[in-house]
Design a protein around this motif. Sequence first.
Motif, PDB file in Angstrom:
ATOM      1  N   GLU A 129       0.828  -1.207   0.000  1.00  0.00           N
ATOM      2  CA  GLU A 129       0.000   0.000   0.000  1.00  0.00           C
ATOM      3  C   GLU A 129       0.864   1.259   0.000  1.00  0.00           C
ATOM      4  N   ASN A 133       0.912   3.854  -3.089  1.00  0.00           N
ATOM      5  CA  ASN A 133       0.421   5.213  -2.846  1.00  0.00           C
ATOM      6  C   ASN A 133       1.489   6.279  -3.052  1.00  0.00           C
ATOM      7  N   ASN A 153      -4.200   3.778  -6.922  1.00  0.00           N
ATOM      8  CA  ASN A 153      -3.573   4.908  -6.240  1.00  0.00           C
ATOM      9  C   ASN A 153      -4.176   6.184  -6.808  1.00  0.00           C
TER      10      ASN A 153
END
Length: 175
Positions: A129, A133, A153
């Motif tokens: 993650e 991101n 994202n």
Amino acid sequence: MKRVGLCSHYSKIGDWAFDYAFLLSRTQNLHLNIFHWLESPFRIRRDIVYTNESKTKTIQVNEILLIKKEKELREYYDEKLADFVDVGFRLCVGNEDVELRRCLHRNEFDVLIMGYLERGVIFGEKTIEDFANHFSSPIVLVGPNRADSFYLNEKASRMAGDLMLPESKWQQIPE
């Protein structure tokens, strides 16, 4: 958008990611680049890799091993690609984050598709993650529970229509 990158993973979720990347590439006439990493017991020094599925034996990366593993990669996707030939393969041995930044710098992909194996899995030196991101290109994670589950994202969310993902089919990658 001209090129799609796929982080290959020999698994059901990896196949879901491939199916989406392939559909996107074929439907929009985009080049598909498939990236695959050899598994290593080390995060930084990746020139030692596992040689068996049980991860009990290792070997120093050498030219013979690279040729063998690239052949395996191509054979794994050969039937799935059918008559689609606008595809490239890259066998990677370095840190995932660093390798992908190099590939992005060389314009080998405009959007990156990855299997979302599970929340919090380590990719590079971060959680998947955190990696997704903060990466500087659009990223789509496919999975982890269904083939039609997509996490984007921020960069990818701005182009969801181009990615053939209606708003009801995707959500933001969690922090």
